[in-house]
Write an enzyme that holds these catalytic residues in place. Sequence first.
Site, short mmCIF file in Angstrom:
data_model
loop_
_atom_site.label_atom_id
_atom_site.label_comp_id
_atom_site.label_asym_id
_atom_site.label_seq_id
_atom_site.Cartn_x
_atom_site.Cartn_y
_atom_site.Cartn_z
CE LYS B 23 -3.29 -0.15 3.13
NZ LYS B 23 -4.74 -0.28 2.80
NE ARG B 93 -6.97 2.90 4.88
CZ ARG B 93 -7.34 4.17 4.63
NH1 ARG B 93 -6.40 5.09 4.54
NH2 ARG B 93 -8.60 4.49 4.47
N GLY B 102 -6.48 -9.63 8.02
CA GLY B 102 -6.27 -10.30 9.30
C GLY B 102 -5.44 -9.45 10.21
CG MET B 104 -4.78 -2.39 13.78
SD MET B 104 -3.76 -0.98 14.18
CE MET B 104 -4.13 0.06 12.78
NE ARG B 337 -6.45 -3.81 -3.07
CZ ARG B 337 -6.97 -4.12 -1.90
NH1 ARG B 337 -6.19 -4.39 -0.87
NH2 ARG B 337 -8.27 -4.18 -1.73
CG HIS B 455 -6.92 -45.65 -2.52
ND1 HIS B 455 -8.26 -45.73 -2.83
CD2 HIS B 455 -6.27 -46.39 -3.44
CE1 HIS B 455 -8.40 -46.51 -3.88
NE2 HIS B 455 -7.20 -46.93 -4.27
NE ARG B 617 4.12 -48.10 -10.01
CZ ARG B 617 3.59 -47.32 -9.08
NH1 ARG B 617 4.31 -46.39 -8.50
NH2 ARG B 617 2.32 -47.44 -8.75
CD GLU B 745 9.12 -45.94 -5.85
OE1 GLU B 745 8.08 -45.36 -5.54
OE2 GLU B 745 9.15 -46.95 -6.59
CB SER B 764 10.25 -41.97 -13.38
OG SER B 764 9.12 -41.22 -13.04
CB THR B 767 8.44 -36.77 -5.33
OG1 THR B 767 7.31 -36.56 -6.16
CG2 THR B 767 9.70 -36.41 -6.09
CB CYS B 831 5.84 -40.24 -12.20
SG CYS B 831 6.63 -41.55 -11.25
CE1 TYR B 851 8.43 -38.00 -17.00
CE2 TYR B 851 10.48 -38.25 -18.23
CZ TYR B 851 9.49 -38.78 -17.40
OH TYR B 851 9.58 -40.09 -16.98
#
Lengths: 878, 878
Positions: B23, B93, B102, B104, B337, B455, B617, B745, B764, B767, B831, B851
């Site tokens: 601001k 402000r 959230g 003041m 803004r 799942h 896989r 993995e 691959s 993660t 993947c 990728y």
Amino acid sequence: MTQKWVYLFKEGSAKQKSLLGGKGANLAEMTNIGLPVPPGLTVTTEACTEFYKQGKKLTDEIIAQIKENLQLLEEQTGKKFGDESNPLLVSVRSGAAISMPGMMDTILNLGLNDISVEGIAKKSNNERFAYDSYRRFIQMFGDVVLSVPKYKFDYALEDIKEKNNYKSDTELTTDDLKGLVKEFKKIYKEETNSDFPQNPETQLLMAVEAVFRSWNNARAITYRNLYEISHDIGTAVNVQSMVFGNMGDTSGTGVAFTRNPSTGEKKVFGEFLMNAQGEDVVAGIRTPLTIDKLQDIMPEIYDQFMDIAHNLEQHYRDMQDIEFTIEQGKLFMLQTRSGKRTAEAALRAAVEMVGENLITKEEAVMRVEPKSLDQLLHPRFDPTEIKKSTPIAKGLPASPGAATGKIYFTAEDAAMATERGEATILVRKETSPEDIEGMTKARGILTSRGGMTSHAAVVARGMGKCCVAGCESVYVDEIQKIMSVGNIKLTEGDYISLDGSTGNVYEGSIKTVEPNISGNFGQLMEWADEFRKLGIRTNADTPKDASISVKFGAEGIGLCRTEHMFFDEERIFSVRKMIVSDSVVQREKALAEILPMQKNDFKGLFKVMGIKPVTIRLLDPPLHEFIPHDEEDIIELSEDMHMPISKLKEIIVSLQEFNPMLGHRGCRLAITYPEIARMQTRAIIEAAIEVSVEENINIVPEIMIPLVGVKEEIDILRKLVIETAENVKTEKNSNLKYEVGTMMEIPRACLVSDEIAEFADFYSFGTNDLTQMTYGYSRDDAGKFISSYRELGILENDPFQSIDQIGVGKMVDIAVKLGRKVKPHMHMGVCGEHGGDPASIDFFHRVGLDYVSCSPFRVPVARLAAAQAAIRNKDQSK
Amino acid sequence: MTQKWVYLFKEGSAKQKSLLGGKGANLAEMTNIGLPVPPGLTVTTEACTEFYKQGKKLTDEIIAQIKENLQLLEEQTGKKFGDESNPLLVSVRSGAAISMPGMMDTILNLGLNDISVEGIAKKSNNERFAYDSYRRFIQMFGDVVLSVPKYKFDYALEDIKEKNNYKSDTELTTDDLKGLVKEFKKIYKEETNSDFPQNPETQLLMAVEAVFRSWNNARAITYRNLYEISHDIGTAVNVQSMVFGNMGDTSGTGVAFTRNPSTGEKKVFGEFLMNAQGEDVVAGIRTPLTIDKLQDIMPEIYDQFMDIAHNLEQHYRDMQDIEFTIEQGKLFMLQTRSGKRTAEAALRAAVEMVGENLITKEEAVMRVEPKSLDQLLHPRFDPTEIKKSTPIAKGLPASPGAATGKIYFTAEDAAMATERGEATILVRKETSPEDIEGMTKARGILTSRGGMTSHAAVVARGMGKCCVAGCESVYVDEIQKIMSVGNIKLTEGDYISLDGSTGNVYEGSIKTVEPNISGNFGQLMEWADEFRKLGIRTNADTPKDASISVKFGAEGIGLCRTEHMFFDEERIFSVRKMIVSDSVVQREKALAEILPMQKNDFKGLFKVMGIKPVTIRLLDPPLHEFIPHDEEDIIELSEDMHMPISKLKEIIVSLQEFNPMLGHRGCRLAITYPEIARMQTRAIIEAAIEVSVEENINIVPEIMIPLVGVKEEIDILRKLVIETAENVKTEKNSNLKYEVGTMMEIPRACLVSDEIAEFADFYSFGTNDLTQMTYGYSRDDAGKFISSYRELGILENDPFQSIDQIGVGKMVDIAVKLGRKVKPHMHMGVCGEHGGDPASIDFFHRVGLDYVSCSPFRVPVARLAAAQAAIRNKDQSK
């Protein structure tokens, strides 16, 4: 320059073990120090590797070198291969760098053919002996080199004996043997589609190839897997001119140890047979004589042998295991090697050799296999009784020692029976923390599931109690109270015996003998302590375990698990109330009931340990482990708590987890239930203050936060512990010192160890969990595939037993380096199962930890292994 | 040199957002480009940090600078603080660098006291206005700065109104208001134990401290946790001279967007009220007028405003959200803004601004929040209907979209009802692979347990189906077929509505509208594809999913999970036979039944994908997931297999695991049951050969071995796959090419990636599992503590949603570097669920992957995120 693939014995030395194999190197060494060794040559282990590289073929170069050296051998011995008057015969033996049964059997008398057999007949003046040797050679060669079934030869032999109504082989006449030679050659041709090779050079090259092939037979591979020997080092082949112990009454053969291999006593210990071949001594058909009898039969040979034995021990500076042959009054040495010995003998010999100025203290420390000390610390089966027993099943040797008792299928039954005065064995599919009391009381524990780090195994090792785990061939039905294995069914009260050092399970009762730790033990430990750099602590939860471990030399407690304290019968009720509470107030009330008990636990430990450091881990396991499962217990709890059963069951279900090892446990509990951590901290600090005052000492407790993965966890919990501890100190007007550290057991924590170190006074590596998560192997479930993995050579070792140095080890290394970058002097130890494993201890020494912590009965093992690590790595360090 | 803590508006610029807050920076910018902004000053964010450093105190230096600048402000405005004729009044402000509700509330009219109120009365010629402002200021100040309960002031006001029988505040007389000021000052004193501060400087300093304190109030902290904003950046404070929109008929106030924030249409969109204060527009008591009405009321002001709006958009090169006030015929700009907008508006504005040459294509690509695209790809609730509905519960927004239907509690019931033509919602505690069919058929899925990667969540996202997971306030009883939340009880067939984008659950049915992907969408995607370096693949197991993903721009399949193919109703029986077989022959027979079905699955995929790469896989999950649990199914299986039920149950029990995630799964299955891997390889290769021939293309399937941790695993399995594949090729006379790679993995695999790479054609990164094991968090169980962890700030993000760059990321980085050292050009992708998360995609771009692969509906998100990553990191790379 071409590579040298073949060495005459006189060209080599004992230093060339990896090139010539153990046997070849020692034959060379003996030759060169002037002992009477029949001349010979060694084809190197490198030739074996080359053989495999060429698709299991000997290269022309190797063949050429074998032939060249053979010629030199002929010159040395004055004999000729295949000669009709003075033929050269040789033995062919495999010999790897590391002694390894399971490879090719020996071939004797190679060089015999239709012509040279006559030469031998002439030379020995014994035609029968010559043809007997020839038929034996054809059989041995066919069997060993070309896998012709042995029984085919045996049947032919039996045929002749039956036809002539002979009782024994000695009745065979020379003509019978000549006929047998023909018959054997026929069998050979039928089975192999080729004539028995008459050219001794061909025989030799085929035998060399067979030795090389035997490197990769199934037995050899299994053996290497079992003893963690690399599959790539290959074997050498030893070709040695034959001498005969069976050339009449002035010939003989024997084996001897320079000291007693069972007790270590300094006295040559051996056996021999006159007019016999080496196999006869081992086979046990004729009873051999003890070595001192040789003095009566051939006193000069005896003296010569005793001199040689003494000289060999002095030369090798270790107890030797010697093979010798006497051929027509002349002594020949066929082998010497370091003698295998019991732990007791190893200890005694090592200590006494220092006294004799034969070896240094460092060498003595290196001479005893740390793992073997286990034998000395636990009850063993009576050696004579155990020889007569055959195991009915074999599980994992989860915790050493021997135990005999009546089987019971629940912890309660086992406990009750023990109280009635029975010796009991607890048999379960697997154990859980609820079984602790029964486990404490039973003599031994047998489980059909779980691995070397399953609950049963870990707890039993902690208690120094015999345990066979994961015995999958045993089917356990805890409801029917039966166990079965094959056709054997055993019910409650039947006797079984367990050997926790081998994993063997026996039916019936077998006598055990108690351990006897002699003065040599203490002496060796003292020397070990001089050399080692690693501190040795113990994992102990009770004053009893702590006392044992101090007796064994522990310098502190590296891990006190507080959860075991929660399972005590008197407490579990309060613990359960605490867990199912749905308000903090209720939980704090239940915790207040537990506080005084926990405090007394810790006071007990502190009293035993005095100013030795004690690391206490805050509550670790998933809460649901404490939860009641019996309807009865649930009802009792619901009534006491005025909680409807349905609601209680809902809470119980909500606490269940799919993968508790990866669930709501460790410091995650302390974060979500901070009041538990506060209670435990208070108990620790109050106990430490009170014992410090009572005993007038300064105790410095180490409070350990488990399962930290994120720096914020230890940041928050460290503050909570310090706040609580400082409050207690103010209340008690004490200036107690304490430390707050963390267990390093989450892979992420290792990777961000520089962040974690900011908030930790110490690290203790929890390598069980770290291995679990780094590999993604659950300790409880991995038994299902780890054994296949070891058979297939995928895993050289069980990574829960010996640390995986390249994977999990890299994780530890990263954590140590990052942590020390922030705090160079932070003390770091390890408290996983690996803390008691010698190979792992060597790694922890190299990676720069300050101490290892292991179960009480492993403390001496760890002291010795730590000393060996320090000696072994002396050159590298500093 | 002393630090500059305070800036006049004219000293700052838009570039100083982190110092002056958003601001403040924009007020400065507007001031400097000559727009009519009421003068003011900004206390910097650094002053806020300093405030906390000093234990929540303003330093003397900061106070001095505030006072100095205040003097300059007085000079600028020609007004004086507390002056009795021309007093300076200011608004105060908060303003952080990132817009953050959230904190003041605004304080208006600061500077009023018993003297200056008279000054205002004189100046405005409106005594009532002055005292009304004063009493409002006291209330606001008391409430906001010192937490005096607001209701105390409200009660006092009500008292006067009741006493005088007033209906509304406008009836209050000047005297009433003067009385009220006295009364309010009394309340203030009672509550704070001090007099209401008369010194405007004191008022200001107190207000500044209150703003700084509000940075760490609970709402603000929660907001920052929610939006992943650092807690350390602090807020600035803006002090601006007051202008009044309520000074009569030539005054007014309003807000406007330079384009339509819902649609993106290029037309100023705004609302205003005459004779009103800012709050009145927002509060909704009076209905504001649309901005074009201003043309009628004050045409010159309207033209001036339109000019300014246009200039602001041109200046900032983005759609602006503007606040303005007209004071007695004079226009003032109070704020500008970047305007918040819907995904649709963002897209349209970005694309059109490129057309207007206002921004570049790169900027357009950066303007759209990738995650917001989700809104455009799924059904949404009708905006008017949803406004009228209140959620009954809130779970995790597990899979976006909206769905309405009748609830069913089992997958079978939901499937049957769908077949009857009903719209259904499947409600479960949690789902399991057995529920796949019901999940496919239901419109939406609600679970009471499980996290964002449970799942239900993973499968639903894969299907692009709406799912709310882990809705813990809902109690589900699948037996009784009821769900309850609070006092609401719903039974089978009752309607509920789910918003998978927010996690909201509604009772009853709500109309949904279908997605409408306009041309702007395609245009932006095209630009994104120009910039991105990462390839985008999809995780798809079925031809249907594959088709959707290709439509969304997927360039291949990065993960085809074969296990879902095993759960099909027709197959599960054969699969179960295969699993419980106790002989290889029996198992191969069962596998032979499955082979043709698997082959057809793969043919379907290959037909859709053509020559685009497809990574398949091998079977991954623990076998027991396929095992029957219903008595009925067990009986059927036992009969078909002629296997006693007791034996079958024994096998089922033996397959159970304590920690299945760390158990017998992934390549561990392929090692112990090589016939499964052989069947799958055969199915893949046969399918690839057949489709290659049928379509006359060259398919190159990528066969992926999951869960490798040890190089021997991939060594053995690679050989097995190649051997099988070559056999099939020989049979079919084909020269098909294929690749064999591994899923990375397991933490250990990353650490020894240089060893693994030798045997892999590609990597691959899985993660999900890698996160699971690196943190030691079970995806299924971590819900129990992850939410507390986020609330406590221990975890900034759920690491299963956005990759933990410093821990898990380091693991990926190590693996990439070690792998590329061995094979510099090996292709590597990801993947896991993270493949669809923009922040994670940025990380994967930086770490050098080739990728990312994500669920079909995430493909557009990933394309855009990958483009942004490439643009954002352009300077760093190369």
